[in-house]
Scaffold this active site. Sequence first.
Site, mmCIF file in Angstrom:
data_model
loop_
_atom_site.group_PDB
_atom_site.id
_atom_site.type_symbol
_atom_site.label_atom_id
_atom_site.label_comp_id
_atom_site.label_asym_id
_atom_site.label_seq_id
_atom_site.Cartn_x
_atom_site.Cartn_y
_atom_site.Cartn_z
ATOM 1 C CG ASN A 6 -1.743 1.235 1.354
ATOM 2 O OD1 ASN A 6 -1.796 2.047 0.428
ATOM 3 N ND2 ASN A 6 -2.402 1.395 2.495
ATOM 4 C CE LYS A 8 -0.120 3.167 4.779
ATOM 5 N NZ LYS A 8 0.010 3.226 6.222
ATOM 6 C CG HIS A 91 -5.776 1.860 5.144
ATOM 7 N ND1 HIS A 91 -5.325 2.788 6.046
ATOM 8 C CD2 HIS A 91 -4.783 0.952 4.992
ATOM 9 C CE1 HIS A 91 -4.088 2.462 6.408
ATOM 10 N NE2 HIS A 91 -3.742 1.348 5.797
ATOM 11 C CD GLU A 93 -2.796 5.412 6.747
ATOM 12 O OE1 GLU A 93 -2.776 5.488 5.503
ATOM 13 O OE2 GLU A 93 -1.878 4.899 7.423
ATOM 14 C CD GLU A 157 -3.369 -2.472 7.187
ATOM 15 O OE1 GLU A 157 -2.244 -2.698 6.751
ATOM 16 O OE2 GLU A 157 -4.006 -1.442 6.937
ATOM 17 N N GLY A 163 2.619 2.319 10.820
ATOM 18 C CA GLY A 163 3.567 3.421 10.708
ATOM 19 C C GLY A 163 4.264 3.763 12.002
ATOM 20 C CB SER A 193 5.329 -1.850 11.863
ATOM 21 O OG SER A 193 4.918 -0.505 12.121
HETATM 22 P P1 13P Z 1 3.132 0.385 7.696
HETATM 23 O O1 13P Z 1 3.657 -0.901 7.114
HETATM 24 O O2 13P Z 1 3.858 1.603 7.205
HETATM 25 O O3 13P Z 1 3.001 0.314 9.176
HETATM 26 O O4 13P Z 1 1.642 0.573 7.111
HETATM 27 C C1 13P Z 1 0.748 -0.487 7.216
HETATM 28 C C2 13P Z 1 -0.449 -0.155 6.431
HETATM 29 O O5 13P Z 1 -1.219 0.721 6.775
HETATM 30 C C3 13P Z 1 -0.678 -0.897 5.178
HETATM 31 O O6 13P Z 1 -1.950 -0.634 4.667
#
Ligand code: 13P
Length: 233
Positions: A6, A8, A91, A93, A157, A163, A193
């Site tokens: 992903n 982002k 997601h 976010e 997740e 992150g 992560s």
């Molecule tokens: P990270 O791997 O940067 O923690 O992000 C995970 C994520 O949100 C994947 O969709």
Amino acid sequence: MLIAGNWKMYKGPREAAAFCRELRDAALPDDVDVVVCPPYVSLESAVQALADTEIGVFAQSCHWEREGAFTGEVSAPILREVGVYGTLVGHSERRQWFGETDDSAGARVRAALEGGLHVIACVGETLAEREYGETEAVIRRQVGALEYDENLVIAYEPVWAIGTGRTATPEMAQEAHETIKSLLDVPVLYGGSVKPDNAAELLGRPAVDGALVGGASLDIDSFAAICRAASRS
Ligand code: 13P
């Protein structure tokens, strides 16, 4: 095993194309399904760079209507027109910053599947929810908004692991994935992560069917290393 990157809000069309060409040449293991999820405007260049490969290109969201007055949104038919194979939905976010709810995520998932896309639907608890012992209830509520489909995958997740450099322990991931699988019998990815040095341990748990990778998917060496770790798991 499925490994999805992903991206982002990283990589415009030129950078996406260059990365995808490197991915195409990276000799990834054949027993691992690999997917990248670029920003909307980079989807077409990723599709072109990965033409004639098995690597799938997914969007990061998809609207619940086929077309209409929905400024800033993109629908399944529009995604299909540029050769997109699937989409992420729900997601954390999107839930945290853009008002996504269980209902809106559920509607997006249904429309994407009906529109011929594969879907990775994301669920997971916040740190406060985990500390209050609400993890299972949150997962049950979020997964409850979804229905079984052969083209549906769920990504667990935990929000506190995204992150932050903190990962769920393999035991926590296994437990959450078992809860999800008891509700819907679909493949379940772990996200939060995931890095080359923790991928093998997480992917080694029986209920972990792959990974949804954020930060470590932006670098070709670390993403390829995670794909190789999946092959051995
Ligand atoms: P990270 O791997 O940067 O923690 O992000 C995970 C994520 O949100 C994947 O969709």
